[in-house]
Design a protein around this motif. Structure first.
Motif, PDB file in Angstrom:
ATOM      1  N   UNK A 187      -6.521   0.174  15.173  1.00 22.92           N
ATOM      2  CA  UNK A 187      -5.830  -0.866  14.406  1.00 22.92           C
ATOM      3  C   UNK A 187      -6.782  -1.971  13.977  1.00 22.92           C
ATOM      4  N   UNK A 188      -7.679  -2.340  14.893  1.00 23.16           N
ATOM      5  CA  UNK A 188      -8.643  -3.400  14.588  1.00 23.16           C
ATOM      6  C   UNK A 188      -9.540  -2.970  13.435  1.00 23.16           C
ATOM      7  N   UNK A 189     -10.017  -1.715  13.504  1.00 28.49           N
ATOM      8  CA  UNK A 189     -10.889  -1.214  12.437  1.00 28.49           C
ATOM      9  C   UNK A 189     -10.137  -1.199  11.111  1.00 28.49           C
ATOM     10  N   UNK A 190      -8.884  -0.731  11.151  1.00 26.14           N
ATOM     11  CA  UNK A 190      -8.081  -0.693   9.918  1.00 26.14           C
ATOM     12  C   UNK A 190      -7.939  -2.090   9.335  1.00 26.14           C
ATOM     13  N   UNK A 191      -7.733  -3.075  10.222  1.00 23.71           N
ATOM     14  CA  UNK A 191      -7.574  -4.454   9.763  1.00 23.71           C
ATOM     15  C   UNK A 191      -8.855  -4.936   9.076  1.00 23.71           C
ATOM     16  N   UNK A 192      -9.987  -4.639   9.737  1.00 27.55           N
ATOM     17  CA  UNK A 192     -11.282  -5.070   9.180  1.00 27.55           C
ATOM     18  C   UNK A 192     -11.501  -4.441   7.802  1.00 27.55           C
ATOM     19  N   UNK A 193     -11.216  -3.124   7.724  1.00 27.41           N
ATOM     20  CA  UNK A 193     -11.432  -2.428   6.449  1.00 27.41           C
ATOM     21  C   UNK A 193     -10.533  -3.031   5.372  1.00 27.41           C
ATOM     22  N   UNK A 194      -9.292  -3.296   5.741  1.00 25.10           N
ATOM     23  CA  UNK A 194      -8.356  -3.866   4.775  1.00 25.10           C
ATOM     24  C   UNK A 194      -8.840  -5.212   4.271  1.00 25.10           C
ATOM     25  N   UNK A 195      -9.355  -6.047   5.220  1.00 25.91           N
ATOM     26  CA  UNK A 195      -9.864  -7.373   4.831  1.00 25.91           C
ATOM     27  C   UNK A 195     -10.947  -7.253   3.769  1.00 25.91           C
ATOM     28  N   UNK A 196     -11.853  -6.303   4.018  1.00 24.04           N
ATOM     29  CA  UNK A 196     -12.992  -6.207   3.099  1.00 24.04           C
ATOM     30  C   UNK A 196     -12.596  -5.506   1.797  1.00 24.04           C
ATOM     31  N   UNK A 197     -11.691  -4.518   1.884  1.00 24.30           N
ATOM     32  CA  UNK A 197     -11.287  -3.804   0.668  1.00 24.30           C
ATOM     33  C   UNK A 197     -10.528  -4.744  -0.267  1.00 24.30           C
ATOM     34  N   UNK A 198      -9.594  -5.490   0.310  1.00 20.37           N
ATOM     35  CA  UNK A 198      -8.853  -6.428  -0.544  1.00 20.37           C
ATOM     36  C   UNK A 198      -9.691  -7.653  -0.897  1.00 20.37           C
ATOM     37  N   UNK A 199     -10.728  -7.887  -0.123  1.00 15.80           N
ATOM     38  CA  UNK A 199     -11.597  -9.040  -0.400  1.00 15.80           C
ATOM     39  C   UNK A 199     -11.011 -10.346   0.092  1.00 15.80           C
ATOM     40  N   UNK A 200      -9.908 -10.273   0.829  1.00 16.89           N
ATOM     41  CA  UNK A 200      -9.260 -11.510   1.274  1.00 16.89           C
ATOM     42  C   UNK A 200     -10.104 -12.242   2.320  1.00 16.89           C
TER      43      UNK A 200
END
Lengths: 285, 282
Positions: free
Chosen positions: A51-64
């Motif tokens: 879950x943590x990795x998914x969160x990190x990836x999402x942060x960077x993919x969306x650029x938020x």
């Protein structure tokens, strides 16, 4: 030139150290994941690595994440640089003025021993909720570490070297440039590794106590909704960037302290050196 | 660095006594002792070093030899007494002197070249010119290829050579040397002694050479001064060394004249060494 029977310097080959380190890191994540999956520790409080990795990836993919990360990094860098420079200047100044040093001594000790994070609310009032209250907090943390090291460094200047340079006719300014500053530099660098971490502490705690953006703000928001994965992702992100900054400091240190006998540097070099030819280069560099 | 002809010529002897390079008059040095009392390192010393004279000062270990040098260099102000440099009372640091320390005194953060050029740069010489002179001196002390080495990358002997060049490049009329070669192995030491004599013979400076090695003292100096055992040391005897120059230190030690001088001086020095030993034993 690669000699096949190159013997490593230490008892363990540098490369196998790296292997063990990677295995240990993976082991921690696997153990964490396993403990959570087997419900030995509650996922609600401990999150899970996937879950943590998914969160990190999402942060960077969306650029938020960028606005928060850049905000925190700017605060950290400013706190680090201002704290280091002011610590260096004050350390040199007081060390070269023994009278002043004696007058200030109890005040500095008091300022150093008080829990300076307590200033965070005051700084928020003085400097507002923007970056400067965080920078100020970072500065108060970094300053003393650097200050005490420089102060000590100047006092530990070899009296023989000092007498020699004075007899060669150096004036005060030249003494500073040729003796005090370079001598203090090695002490400054030993404190900078601590200072990097403290600058991050200043920035994140400042954000935590009141801000509109930054990784500390992000963590606070996530904590508010019990989103433990985001909290851990934020912590991991900060750790990685603190490590990167520390590596930069080490690089600069190696460059600036070329003149030092490689006694301390040996272990560092032994990790990077792979061939005997490389070893010779490293020693002579 | 140019060596002018005039500096190699000795001044003609005259009836009027020429000014001494360094003159210590009634110099006493007291330090605060550990038990609240005072420790007298040097008491009532009169010592005169003529211009262009090479004086070796020998004495038992720890008798206060270095203290005398520190006084002559201005690093240490005597408790009482006068220090005259070419007839003028010394105030502050002795700018006419260079000091070769027993310990390493090179700046570890500077290369050999920078260390040698430093003194010239302090005198506001242009960088290019200072470096050119420093290179010249590096070559003279046999380290042409080692300009970019840091002190930790050089051997003890090489560091001493750099220190010697560092001192001599400023062309000071007075050279103060505090057991400069004592940390070197015996072969390197003899090489350095020969090198020092050779450099000195080109451009004779007044030298005070402190050592506890009597052989070194006799082979180098014009005059050997023996100091008493501490505390409160003072000169007890002086010997003129009439051995011919130029000298080769390893060879001159085999000559009859050298051995006679050695025996004579050792008679005096031995007594002081024994006294010092007895004192140390309590």
């Amino acid at each position: 030139m690669r000699t096949p029977k190159a013997k490593p310097r230490g008892p363990v080959a540098p490369r196998s150290v790296l292997h063990f380190q990677i295995i240990l890191l993976l082991g921690i994540f696997v153990a964490w994941w396993g403990l959570v999956k087997l419900d030995i520790i509650p996922q609600f409080f401990f999150g899970d690595p996937v879950g943590v990795m998914q969160r990190l990836i999402k942060w960077f993919v969306t650029g938020s994440i960028w606005t928060h990360l850049i905000n925190t990094l700017i605060e950290t860098m400013l706190g680090f640089v201002i704290g280091t420079v002011s610590g260096l200047v004050c350390g040199l100044w007081l060390a070269l003025n023994p009278m002043l040093a004696r007058v200030f001594d109890p005040f500095i000790k008091a300022a150093n021993s008080m829990p300076r994070l307590i200033f965070a609310p005051i700084f928020a009032l003085w400097f507002g909720l923007g970056i400067w209250s965080k920078v100020a907090l970072g500065v108060t943390l970094v300053f003393f570490v650097v200050f005490f090291n420089v102060f000590q460094g100047v006092r530990e200047v070899s009296p023989v070297v000092l007498a020699n340079v004075r007899l060669m006719g150096a004036n005060r300014r030249q003494l500073m440039r040729w003796v005090y500053l370079p001598s203090a530099t090695s002490w400054v660098f030993s404190s900078l590794h601590n200072a990097v971490g403290l600058a991050f502490v200043g920035a994140v705690i400042g954000e935590y106590l009141g801000s509109a953006r930054g990784v500390g703000y992000l963590i606070l928001q996530a904590e508010g909704v019990f989103d433990i994965n985001s909290v851990i992702a934020g912590i991991l992100l900060l750790t990685v960037f603190a490590l990167l900054l520390d590596i930069v400091v080490s690089r600069v240190e190696v460059r600036l302290l070329r003149w030092q006998a490689p006694v301390q540097a040996q272990t560092v070099q032994a990790q990077t050196v792979k061939t005997p030819a490389g070893q010779v280069q490293a020693v002579q560099a | 660095m140019t060596i002018t002809m005039s500096s190699t010529l000795r001044p003609p002897p005259s009836k009027v006594a020429p000014l001494a390079a360094v003159e210590l008059k009634n110099v006493t040095c007291q330090f605060a002792g550990s038990g609240g009392g005072t420790y007298t390192a040097v008491s009532d010393v009169d010592l005169r070093i003529e211009d262009a004279e090479f004086v070796a000062v020998v004495g038992p270990t720890g008798c206060g030899k270095s203290t005398l040098l520190n006084v002559a260099s201005g690093l240490l102000e005597p408790s009482s007494g006068d220090v005259l440099v070419f007839g003028k009372p010394l105030s502050g640091l002795n700018r006419q002197s260079a000091y070769l320390f027993q310990a390493d005194a090179l700046m570890p953060w500077r290369t050999a070249l920078d260390n040698i050029a430093a003194g010239l740069l302090f005198r506001n010489m242009r960088k290019a010119e200072a470096e050119a002179q420093a290179r010249d001196w590096l070559a003279r002390v046999g380290l042409r290829a080692h300009a970019d080495r840091y002190p930790h990358q050089m051997s003890g002997g090489m560091r001493k050579r750099v220190a010697l060049a560092q001192a001599l490049i400023l062309d000071p009329p007075i050279l103060l040397m505090d057991e400069p070669f004592s940390a070197l192995d015996i072969q390197t030491r003899q090489l350095m002694e020969d090198e020092l004599l050779q450099l000195w013979s080109v451009n004779r400076k007044s030298v005070i050479f402190v050592t506890h090695d009597l052989e070194e003292a006799i082979s180098l100096a014009d005059r050997v001064v023996v100091l008493a055992a501490g505390p409160g040391t003072r000169p007890v005897a002086e010997f003129n060394i009439t051995l011919p120059r130029p000298r080769e230190v390893s060879e001159i030690r085999m000559t009859q004249e050298f051995l006679e001088l050695h025996t004579a001086i050792w008679q005096v020095l031995k007594k002081e060494v024994l006294k010092s030993h007895a004192h140390a034993q309590g």
